[in-house]
Design a protein around this motif. Structure first.
Motif, PDB file in Angstrom:
ATOM      1  N   ALA A  86       0.799  -1.222   0.000  1.00  0.00           N
ATOM      2  CA  ALA A  86       0.000   0.000   0.000  1.00  0.00           C
ATOM      3  C   ALA A  86       0.831   1.271   0.000  1.00  0.00           C
ATOM      4  O   ALA A  86       0.414   2.287  -0.552  1.00  0.00           O
ATOM      5  N   ALA A  87       1.999   1.247   0.632  1.00  0.00           N
ATOM      6  CA  ALA A  87       2.805   2.470   0.746  1.00  0.00           C
ATOM      7  C   ALA A  87       4.282   2.118   0.799  1.00  0.00           C
ATOM      8  O   ALA A  87       4.663   1.027   1.231  1.00  0.00           O
ATOM      9  N   PRO A 101      14.468  14.256  12.674  1.00  0.00           N
ATOM     10  CA  PRO A 101      14.339  15.033  11.439  1.00  0.00           C
ATOM     11  C   PRO A 101      12.920  14.944  10.888  1.00  0.00           C
ATOM     12  O   PRO A 101      12.267  13.896  10.999  1.00  0.00           O
ATOM     13  N   PRO A 102      12.406  16.021  10.296  1.00  0.00           N
ATOM     14  CA  PRO A 102      11.054  15.966   9.726  1.00  0.00           C
ATOM     15  C   PRO A 102      11.020  15.068   8.497  1.00  0.00           C
ATOM     16  O   PRO A 102      12.033  14.884   7.819  1.00  0.00           O
ATOM     17  N   CYS A 103       9.865  14.521   8.229  1.00  0.00           N
ATOM     18  CA  CYS A 103       9.689  13.706   7.033  1.00  0.00           C
ATOM     19  C   CYS A 103       9.735  14.590   5.790  1.00  0.00           C
ATOM     20  O   CYS A 103       9.508  15.800   5.867  1.00  0.00           O
ATOM     21  N   PRO A 104      10.012  14.009   4.634  1.00  0.00           N
ATOM     22  CA  PRO A 104       9.948  14.774   3.384  1.00  0.00           C
ATOM     23  C   PRO A 104       8.604  15.475   3.240  1.00  0.00           C
ATOM     24  O   PRO A 104       7.581  15.005   3.760  1.00  0.00           O
ATOM     25  N   ALA A 105       8.599  16.585   2.530  1.00  0.00           N
ATOM     26  CA  ALA A 105       7.422  17.459   2.467  1.00  0.00           C
ATOM     27  C   ALA A 105       6.149  16.752   2.014  1.00  0.00           C
ATOM     28  O   ALA A 105       5.070  17.032   2.526  1.00  0.00           O
ATOM     29  N   THR A 106       6.243  15.856   1.052  1.00  0.00           N
ATOM     30  CA  THR A 106       5.029  15.232   0.515  1.00  0.00           C
ATOM     31  C   THR A 106       4.754  13.851   1.097  1.00  0.00           C
ATOM     32  O   THR A 106       4.073  13.025   0.492  1.00  0.00           O
ATOM     33  N   THR A 107       5.262  13.598   2.308  1.00  0.00           N
ATOM     34  CA  THR A 107       4.938  12.360   3.014  1.00  0.00           C
ATOM     35  C   THR A 107       3.436  12.281   3.252  1.00  0.00           C
ATOM     36  O   THR A 107       2.815  13.259   3.662  1.00  0.00           O
ATOM     37  N   ASP A 108       2.846  11.118   3.009  1.00  0.00           N
ATOM     38  CA  ASP A 108       1.405  10.951   3.211  1.00  0.00           C
ATOM     39  C   ASP A 108       1.055  10.635   4.662  1.00  0.00           C
ATOM     40  O   ASP A 108       0.042  11.093   5.176  1.00  0.00           O
ATOM     41  N   PHE A 109       1.883   9.828   5.311  1.00  0.00           N
ATOM     42  CA  PHE A 109       1.639   9.517   6.716  1.00  0.00           C
ATOM     43  C   PHE A 109       2.912   8.965   7.336  1.00  0.00           C
ATOM     44  O   PHE A 109       3.882   8.653   6.644  1.00  0.00           O
ATOM     45  N   GLY A 131      11.754   3.965  16.341  1.00  0.00           N
ATOM     46  CA  GLY A 131      11.956   4.795  15.162  1.00  0.00           C
ATOM     47  C   GLY A 131      10.652   5.113  14.469  1.00  0.00           C
ATOM     48  O   GLY A 131       9.569   4.806  14.974  1.00  0.00           O
ATOM     49  N   TYR A 132      10.761   5.735  13.304  1.00  0.00           N
ATOM     50  CA  TYR A 132       9.571   6.051  12.533  1.00  0.00           C
ATOM     51  C   TYR A 132       9.900   6.004  11.051  1.00  0.00           C
ATOM     52  O   TYR A 132      11.042   6.214  10.638  1.00  0.00           O
ATOM     53  N   ALA A 133       8.880   5.677  10.284  1.00  0.00           N
ATOM     54  CA  ALA A 133       9.021   5.574   8.837  1.00  0.00           C
ATOM     55  C   ALA A 133       8.081   6.564   8.174  1.00  0.00           C
ATOM     56  O   ALA A 133       6.888   6.634   8.507  1.00  0.00           O
ATOM     57  N   CYS A 134       8.607   7.360   7.255  1.00  0.00           N
ATOM     58  CA  CYS A 134       7.812   8.321   6.495  1.00  0.00           C
ATOM     59  C   CYS A 134       7.303   7.609   5.243  1.00  0.00           C
ATOM     60  O   CYS A 134       8.101   7.108   4.451  1.00  0.00           O
ATOM     61  N   MET A 135       5.997   7.571   5.066  1.00  0.00           N
ATOM     62  CA  MET A 135       5.389   6.726   4.050  1.00  0.00           C
ATOM     63  C   MET A 135       4.717   7.543   2.940  1.00  0.00           C
ATOM     64  O   MET A 135       4.114   8.589   3.190  1.00  0.00           O
ATOM     65  N   ARG A 136       4.815   7.015   1.739  1.00  0.00           N
ATOM     66  CA  ARG A 136       4.153   7.603   0.575  1.00  0.00           C
ATOM     67  C   ARG A 136       3.308   6.516  -0.075  1.00  0.00           C
ATOM     68  O   ARG A 136       3.795   5.428  -0.391  1.00  0.00           O
ATOM     69  N   ARG A 137       2.025   6.768  -0.227  1.00  0.00           N
ATOM     70  CA  ARG A 137       1.143   5.784  -0.823  1.00  0.00           C
ATOM     71  C   ARG A 137       1.597   5.427  -2.232  1.00  0.00           C
ATOM     72  O   ARG A 137       2.084   6.284  -2.977  1.00  0.00           O
ATOM     73  N   LEU A 138       1.383   4.172  -2.604  1.00  0.00           N
ATOM     74  CA  LEU A 138       1.735   3.738  -3.947  1.00  0.00           C
ATOM     75  C   LEU A 138       0.752   4.262  -4.984  1.00  0.00           C
ATOM     76  O   LEU A 138       1.098   4.416  -6.155  1.00  0.00           O
ATOM     77  N   PRO A 140      -2.647   7.168  -5.740  1.00  0.00           N
ATOM     78  CA  PRO A 140      -3.371   8.338  -5.229  1.00  0.00           C
ATOM     79  C   PRO A 140      -4.694   7.900  -4.602  1.00  0.00           C
ATOM     80  O   PRO A 140      -5.141   6.782  -4.862  1.00  0.00           O
ATOM     81  N   PRO A 141      -5.290   8.750  -3.768  1.00  0.00           N
ATOM     82  CA  PRO A 141      -4.896  10.139  -3.495  1.00  0.00           C
ATOM     83  C   PRO A 141      -3.693  10.215  -2.554  1.00  0.00           C
ATOM     84  O   PRO A 141      -3.449   9.304  -1.770  1.00  0.00           O
ATOM     85  N   HIS A 142      -2.984  11.343  -2.645  1.00  0.00           N
ATOM     86  CA  HIS A 142      -1.832  11.598  -1.795  1.00  0.00           C
ATOM     87  C   HIS A 142      -2.134  12.796  -0.904  1.00  0.00           C
ATOM     88  O   HIS A 142      -1.991  13.943  -1.332  1.00  0.00           O
ATOM     89  N   PRO A 143      -2.573  12.562   0.332  1.00  0.00           N
ATOM     90  CA  PRO A 143      -2.891  13.687   1.221  1.00  0.00           C
ATOM     91  C   PRO A 143      -1.708  14.582   1.531  1.00  0.00           C
ATOM     92  O   PRO A 143      -1.887  15.732   1.934  1.00  0.00           O
ATOM     93  N   GLY A 144      -0.477  14.075   1.341  1.00  0.00           N
ATOM     94  CA  GLY A 144       0.696  14.890   1.616  1.00  0.00           C
ATOM     95  C   GLY A 144       1.057  15.858   0.512  1.00  0.00           C
ATOM     96  O   GLY A 144       1.892  16.741   0.711  1.00  0.00           O
ATOM     97  N   ASP A 145       0.431  15.735  -0.661  1.00  0.00           N
ATOM     98  CA  ASP A 145       0.691  16.668  -1.748  1.00  0.00           C
ATOM     99  C   ASP A 145       0.153  18.056  -1.407  1.00  0.00           C
ATOM    100  O   ASP A 145      -0.783  18.184  -0.611  1.00  0.00           O
ATOM    101  N   PRO A 146       0.711  19.118  -1.992  1.00  0.00           N
ATOM    102  CA  PRO A 146       0.177  20.463  -1.730  1.00  0.00           C
ATOM    103  C   PRO A 146      -1.316  20.530  -2.003  1.00  0.00           C
ATOM    104  O   PRO A 146      -1.783  20.121  -3.065  1.00  0.00           O
ATOM    105  N   GLY A 147      -2.061  20.999  -1.004  1.00  0.00           N
ATOM    106  CA  GLY A 147      -3.509  21.115  -1.153  1.00  0.00           C
ATOM    107  C   GLY A 147      -4.260  19.835  -0.918  1.00  0.00           C
ATOM    108  O   GLY A 147      -5.492  19.804  -1.015  1.00  0.00           O
ATOM    109  N   GLY A 148      -3.557  18.741  -0.563  1.00  0.00           N
ATOM    110  CA  GLY A 148      -4.206  17.443  -0.397  1.00  0.00           C
ATOM    111  C   GLY A 148      -5.018  17.302   0.872  1.00  0.00           C
ATOM    112  O   GLY A 148      -5.817  16.378   1.003  1.00  0.00           O
ATOM    113  N   GLY A 149      -4.792  18.169   1.835  1.00  0.00           N
ATOM    114  CA  GLY A 149      -5.606  18.150   3.047  1.00  0.00           C
ATOM    115  C   GLY A 149      -5.118  17.231   4.142  1.00  0.00           C
ATOM    116  O   GLY A 149      -5.829  17.008   5.122  1.00  0.00           O
ATOM    117  N   GLY A 150      -3.914  16.689   4.028  1.00  0.00           N
ATOM    118  CA  GLY A 150      -3.417  15.786   5.065  1.00  0.00           C
ATOM    119  C   GLY A 150      -1.909  15.722   5.053  1.00  0.00           C
ATOM    120  O   GLY A 150      -1.233  16.637   4.601  1.00  0.00           O
TER     121      GLY A 150
END
Length: 217
Positions: A86-87, A101-109, A131-138, A140-150
């Motif tokens: 899924a991600a 360190p902060p996750c990359p800007a377009t991280t989804d969760f 630890g923690y893992a910064c995840m990007r969905r495989l 869409p939708p991608h809530p971490g994208d600009p304007g995505g709402g999450g």
């Protein structure tokens, strides 16, 4: 969903916002949240936590480039070409997300990986680091994208809506009705004085340009 406490811009109108997915509150344009970190009762894990277990797909559980199954509670590591994938992990850090360190800007969760002592683990010593893992969905939708709402971070292009009490919450820029946003972050700068004249809200973003300049929609 992230909330932000804000001051200045919104204050200028009358005298702010945070699973990755998942997901803090800011006051006076200070503070930020990287993801959901709960303090569950003994024997319980907070939402967004993953129990580390031997996966067989890599030397480290959910290393960069590896994939997780659906869900944010007890996900498993799976091959990225699996129908269960899924991600994908875009960054992996040790320690707590609030201090790392902060996750990359377009991280989804964000997946918060709890320390466990399984019978076997990555290096055989019986200990798994927090630890923690910064995840990007495989997909869409991608809530971490600009304007995505999450996503765990507020970035340029994101929108926020008023939820009362001097607070705002990130919302999808195309949302309508009661979830419709009121402001949009149009620029990230080092200091409030660098924001354009149309700015009515300041949102703390963190990083080298920590001030988000938001204008009314």
């Amino acid at each position: 969903m992230r909330e932000r406490g804000v001051a200045g811009g919104l204050c200028a109108l009358s005298a702010v916002l945070v699973a990755a997915v998942l997901s803090g509150a800011l006051t006076g344009c200070h503070g930020a949240s990287v993801g959901p970190v709960g303090n569950g009762a003994r024997g319980e894990r907070p939402a967004g936590s993953a129990e580390v277990r031997p996966s067989g797909y890599g030397a480290v559980f959910l290393a960069v480039g590896e994939c997780s199954s659906f869900g944010t509670v007890d996900p498993t590591e799976v091959p990225c070409d699996s129908e269960r994938a899924a991600a994908r992990v875009v960054a992996r850090e040790g320690g707590r997300a609030s201090a790392g360190p902060p996750c990359p800007a377009t991280t989804d969760f964000v997946l918060h990986i709890s320390e466990r002592r399984p019978a076997a683990d990555e290096d055989g010593d019986g200990a798994v680091p927090l630890g923690y893992a910064c995840m990007r969905r495989l997909q869409p939708p991608h809530p971490g994208d600009p304007g995505g709402g999450g996503g765990p971070r507020t970035i340029v292009g994101d929108c926020v809506r008023d939820i009362g009490g001097g607070r705002v919450r990130e919302a999808a820029c195309d949302a309508e009705g009661e979830r419709a946003p009121r402001f949009k972050v149009v620029e990230a700068v080092a200091d409030r004085a660098d924001c354009p004249a149309s700015t009515r809200l300041y949102v703390r973003l963190g990083g080298a340009h920590p001030v988000g300049c938001a204008r009314p929609l």
